[in-house]
Scaffold this active site. Structure first.
Site, short mmCIF file in Angstrom:
data_model
loop_
_atom_site.label_atom_id
_atom_site.label_comp_id
_atom_site.label_asym_id
_atom_site.label_seq_id
_atom_site.Cartn_x
_atom_site.Cartn_y
_atom_site.Cartn_z
N SER A 30 0.81 -1.22 0.00
CA SER A 30 0.00 0.00 0.00
C SER A 30 0.84 1.27 0.00
O SER A 30 0.38 2.32 -0.45
CB SER A 30 -0.92 0.01 1.22
OG SER A 30 -0.18 -0.14 2.43
N GLY A 54 -1.79 -4.26 1.06
CA GLY A 54 -1.91 -5.45 1.91
C GLY A 54 -0.99 -6.59 1.52
O GLY A 54 -0.96 -7.62 2.21
N ASN A 72 4.05 -5.51 5.83
CA ASN A 72 2.86 -6.27 6.21
C ASN A 72 3.23 -7.61 6.85
O ASN A 72 2.45 -8.15 7.64
CB ASN A 72 1.96 -6.49 4.99
CG ASN A 72 1.25 -5.22 4.58
OD1 ASN A 72 0.75 -4.48 5.42
ND2 ASN A 72 1.21 -4.95 3.29
N HIS A 80 0.05 4.90 6.90
CA HIS A 80 0.25 5.32 5.51
C HIS A 80 0.57 6.80 5.41
O HIS A 80 -0.19 7.63 5.93
CB HIS A 80 -1.00 4.99 4.69
CG HIS A 80 -1.32 3.54 4.65
ND1 HIS A 80 -2.21 2.95 5.52
CD2 HIS A 80 -0.82 2.55 3.86
CE1 HIS A 80 -2.27 1.66 5.27
NE2 HIS A 80 -1.45 1.38 4.27
#
Length: 225
Positions: free
Chosen positions: A50, A87, A116, A203
Site C-alpha cells: 500500500s 496489503g 505487512n 500510511h
C-alpha cells in the site's frame, strides 16, 4: 494496483524489443552489457504494498507517479510498471513476480515489501527467504534489484526491530542487490512524524511522498545509468 495509460503500454511494447540492461551500482557492468545511452530501452518494475499503491491518496500523487514525472523531467527514457497491491506480503510478491518478469522484462526491479509481514507477525526467516527468492528471480531474468528497507516501531521490541532492519541489509549484501536502508527516512524517524501520516498512522500523506521519492531517486537513477 496502478494501471498503465495507453501511451505507456505502446512504449513498453516498443521498448522491450530492443531492451538492453543498464548498470546498477555495485554489480558487474561487463557481465550485464551495461550502457549509459539514454536511447536504450529501460523499464522499472515496482513490486510493493500500500505504501507504493497510493492507499488513501488521490490518483497520481504517490511516489511512483512522482517517479514517472521525475523521469520525464530528467529526460530519462524509462517505463514504470507499478505492480503494487495494498496489503501484499513478501509471500504474495514472491508468487506474483515470475509472471511479471515474463510479461514486462524489466531492467530494474524495486522491491518494497516486508512491512505487512511484520504487522502480521510472520517469522523473519520466512520474510528473508521470500526477499532472497524474489531477488534471485529478478537477477536470473537479467534485471537489477533495489530493495527498499523498512523499520518497525519500538513497540515491537528492540531486538526484533534491529533484526528486522538488518534483514534487508543481509539480503542485499548476500545477493549483491542495491539497498535503500529505510524507505520512510525523514518521515517516520523524525520527532514530528505524525504530521506526515494519515489517521491510521501507517500510511504517509500526500505531502510525504515527495520525500519518499527523494529517498528512492538516487538509487533508481544509478540503476538507469
Amino acid at each position: 494496483m496502478n494501471s498503465f495509460n495507453e501511451n505507456q503500454q505502446v512504449n513498453r511494447r516498443h521498448f522491450i524489443a530492443t531492451s538492453v540492461i543498464p548498470m546498477l551500482v555495485g554489480l558487474n557492468p561487463v557481465a550485464f552489457g551495461a550502457t549509459n545511452s539514454g536511447k536504450q530501452a529501460r523499464s522499472i518494475l515496482i513490486l510493493g504494498d500500500s505504501l507504493s499503491a497510493e492507499y488513501g491518496l488521490k490518483r497520481g500523487s504517490g511516489w511512483v507517479a512522482l517517479l514517472e514525472k521525475k523521469l520525464t523531467a530528467e529526460k530519462i527514457s524509462a517505463t514504470v510498471i507499478n505492480a503494487s497491491i495494498s496489503g501484499d506480503t513478501t509471500s504474495g510478491g514472491r508468487s506474483r513476480l515470475p509472471a511479471l518478469l515474463t510479461q514486462h522484462q524489466p531492467t530494474l526491479v524495486v522491491i518494497e515489501l516486508g512491512g505487512n509481514d511484520a504487522l502480521r507477525g510472520l517469522p523473519l526467516a520466512l520474510t528473508q527467504d521470500n526477499l532472497t527468492s524474489m531477488t534471485h528471480a529478478a537477477q536470473q531474468a537479467k534485471a537489477r534489484v533495489l530493495l527498499l528497507g523498512m523499520q518497525v516501531p519500538p513497540n515491537y521490541g528492540h531486538r526484533y526491530a534491529e533484526d528486522f532492519a538488518e534483514m534487508y541489509v543481509k539480503t542485499a549484501q548476500t545477493n549483491h542487490a542495491a539497498l535503500l536502508p529505510f524507505f520512510l527516512k525523514g518521515i517516520a524517524d523524525v520527532p514530528d512524524s505524525l504530521k506526515w501520516f494519515q489517521a491510521d498512522r501507517i500510511h504517509p500523506k500526500e505531502e510525504a511522498h515527495p520525500i519518499i521519492l527523494n529517498n528512492v531517486w538516487p538509487q533508481i537513477k544509478k540503476g538507469l545509468q
